[in-house]
Scaffold this motif. Structure first.
Motif, PDB file in Angstrom:
ATOM      1  N   THR A  39       0.819  -1.224   0.000  1.00  0.00           N
ATOM      2  CA  THR A  39       0.000   0.000   0.000  1.00  0.00           C
ATOM      3  C   THR A  39       0.849   1.269   0.000  1.00  0.00           C
ATOM      4  OG1 THR A  39      -0.192   0.073   2.415  1.00  0.00           O
ATOM      5  CG2 THR A  39      -1.922  -1.136   1.197  1.00  0.00           C
ATOM      6  N   ALA A 104      -5.044   7.495  -0.765  1.00  0.00           N
ATOM      7  CA  ALA A 104      -5.000   7.757   0.682  1.00  0.00           C
ATOM      8  C   ALA A 104      -3.965   8.848   0.916  1.00  0.00           C
ATOM      9  CB  ALA A 104      -4.631   6.502   1.455  1.00  0.00           C
ATOM     10  N   GLN A 112      -5.406   2.847  -0.600  1.00  0.00           N
ATOM     11  CA  GLN A 112      -6.318   1.929   0.074  1.00  0.00           C
ATOM     12  C   GLN A 112      -6.561   0.798  -0.925  1.00  0.00           C
ATOM     13  OE1 GLN A 112      -9.696   4.252   2.022  1.00  0.00           O
ATOM     14  NE2 GLN A 112      -9.043   5.707   0.463  1.00  0.00           N
ATOM     15  N   THR A 126      -7.824   0.345   4.592  1.00  0.00           N
ATOM     16  CA  THR A 126      -7.483   1.767   4.429  1.00  0.00           C
ATOM     17  C   THR A 126      -5.983   2.011   4.319  1.00  0.00           C
ATOM     18  OG1 THR A 126      -7.284   2.106   6.820  1.00  0.00           O
ATOM     19  CG2 THR A 126      -9.453   2.514   5.828  1.00  0.00           C
ATOM     20  N   SER A 127      -5.163   1.097   4.878  1.00  0.00           N
ATOM     21  CA  SER A 127      -3.739   1.373   5.108  1.00  0.00           C
ATOM     22  C   SER A 127      -3.629   2.625   5.984  1.00  0.00           C
ATOM     23  CB  SER A 127      -2.983   1.545   3.789  1.00  0.00           C
ATOM     24  OG  SER A 127      -1.595   1.645   4.065  1.00  0.00           O
ATOM     25  N   THR A 134      -8.249  12.074   2.077  1.00  0.00           N
ATOM     26  CA  THR A 134      -8.348  10.681   1.641  1.00  0.00           C
ATOM     27  C   THR A 134      -9.701  10.409   0.970  1.00  0.00           C
ATOM     28  OG1 THR A 134      -6.793   9.889   3.301  1.00  0.00           O
ATOM     29  CG2 THR A 134      -8.414   8.302   2.534  1.00  0.00           C
ATOM     30  N   MET A 144      -8.892  -1.411   9.030  1.00  0.00           N
ATOM     31  CA  MET A 144      -8.273  -0.085   9.084  1.00  0.00           C
ATOM     32  C   MET A 144      -7.140   0.030  10.080  1.00  0.00           C
ATOM     33  SD  MET A 144     -11.410   1.947  10.882  1.00  0.00           S
ATOM     34  CE  MET A 144     -10.664   3.539  10.597  1.00  0.00           C
TER      35      MET A 144
END
Ligand SMILES: [Zn+2]
Length: 338
Positions: A39, A104, A112, A126-127, A134, A144
């Motif tokens: 990510t 993100a 994400q 989401t990372s 975002t 998340m």
């Protein structure tokens, strides 16, 4: 039944792999998953990347993250295995699942990851992310980060910190070089803040930070016209003559800095004040590229998933945050690994 079926569609392993759907493992190696997603280029999200390249079918990341990894690890590192770059919004289909990456706001290239399976379940990771810019993605299952998942981790001062950083640097430059410490990505964000504030003195940077900065510029960030490598003759002569310049070092740098010079450290772990004096010429500014507690909660609210999993491998507050989600939003939540 429904709850049980949903439950099996996402998890975080003890090695830190975020499992989405049947085929994807994000941010750590998992031997049973053919697809690895990176990510972003922070070390705790590149766990076991060598193994993924060697054993996996394909490793997927944004073009900017690929450039960042090339700069940080050398261009040969990623050539050890099949890599595919995916732009934000572009689809990658594997079997009956589709993977897309979404923007993100964290470091350059951060994404994400969303997997949509054959039952149209949307599974999102989401990372690391800072809420304001975002992209909000709808999901049924939300995995998340929860770095600042404890309700005491709020930063009520918001954008004020940027103004304080600018005026600190301006003050320091009157006396000579100013030294700024931070992580890759955050350093470049600070360069951008200072450049937009029209600070015209050269920015002096060690080799690795120079390479990362060049990648950031290639992908559209504006970091200033005078980016000088630290070993450059001009940079060295400026520093010996105590001429005004801003020197950027990695947070872990052991380079010695003259005690008289102004030193500024960026930290996400400051919550009381936007800026704190920690020594005669030393300050910590509260700059974070993560959401605070309220922002994490806002993202869950916006996303309105059926279930939340918090990443307990990377965040100590994962358990606390899962409890808060259940209590405040009445959405089933748990930390993983258990
Ligand atoms: Zn990160």
């Amino acid at each position: 039944m429904e709850a049980l079926r949903i439950k099996s569609k996402a998890n975080v392993t003890s090695l830190g792999a975020v499992l989405l759907g049947q085929h994807v493992a994000c941010d750590a190696y998992d031997e049973n998953r053919p697809i690895r997603v990176v990510t972003h280029a922070h070390a705790d999200h590149m766990v076991g990347l060598g193994k993924s390249l060697k054993n996996g079918e394909v490793t997927i990341m944004t073009p900017a993250t690929k450039d960042m990894i090339d700069a940080l690890k050398g261009p040969r590192f990623l050539s050890r295995g099949p890599v595919k770059t995916l732009d934000y919004g572009e689809e990658f289909t594997y079997g009956d699942e589709t993977l897309t990456l979404h923007y993100a706001d964290h470091i350059l290239g951060t994404a994400q990851a969303l997997v949509e399976d054959k039952e149209q379940t949307r599974i999102l990771y989401t990372s690391d992310f800072k809420y304001s810019r975002t992209t909000r993605v709808d999901a049924d299952i939300l995995v998340m980060e929860a770095t600042y998942g404890d309700p005491i981790r709020v930063r009520p001062f918001g954008m004020m910190t940027e103004g304080i950083l600018i005026s600190l640097v301006e003050q320091g430059l009157k006396r000579g070089p100013v030294y700024v410490f931070g992580y890759h990505g955050k350093l470049q964000k600070m360069m951008q803040i200072l450049y937009e504030a029209k600070i015209k003195t050269p920015f002096i940077v060690p080799d690795k930070i120079h390479q990362v900065s060049k990648i950031c510029e290639k992908h559209g960030m504006k970091l200033g016209k005078h980016l000088l490598p630290y070993d450059d003759e001009e940079a060295q002569s400026m520093l010996t003559q105590n001429e005004p310049s801003v020197v950027f070092y990695h947070a872990y740098s052991r380079k010695r800095v003259d005690g008289e010079a102004l030193k500024i450290r960026a930290s996400g772990w400051e919550f009381r004040k936007p800026c704190r004096k920690v020594g005669t010429n030393e300050y910590v500014v509260a700059l974070s590229d993560h959401s605070d507690f309220n922002e994490l909660l806002q993202y869950v609210e916006r996303c309105n998933p059926k279930m939340v999993i918090t990443d307990g491998h990377r965040s100590e507050a994962a358990r606390i945050f899962a409890k808060e989600v259940e209590k405040r939003l009445k959405i089933p939540a748990r930390a993983a690994p258990a």
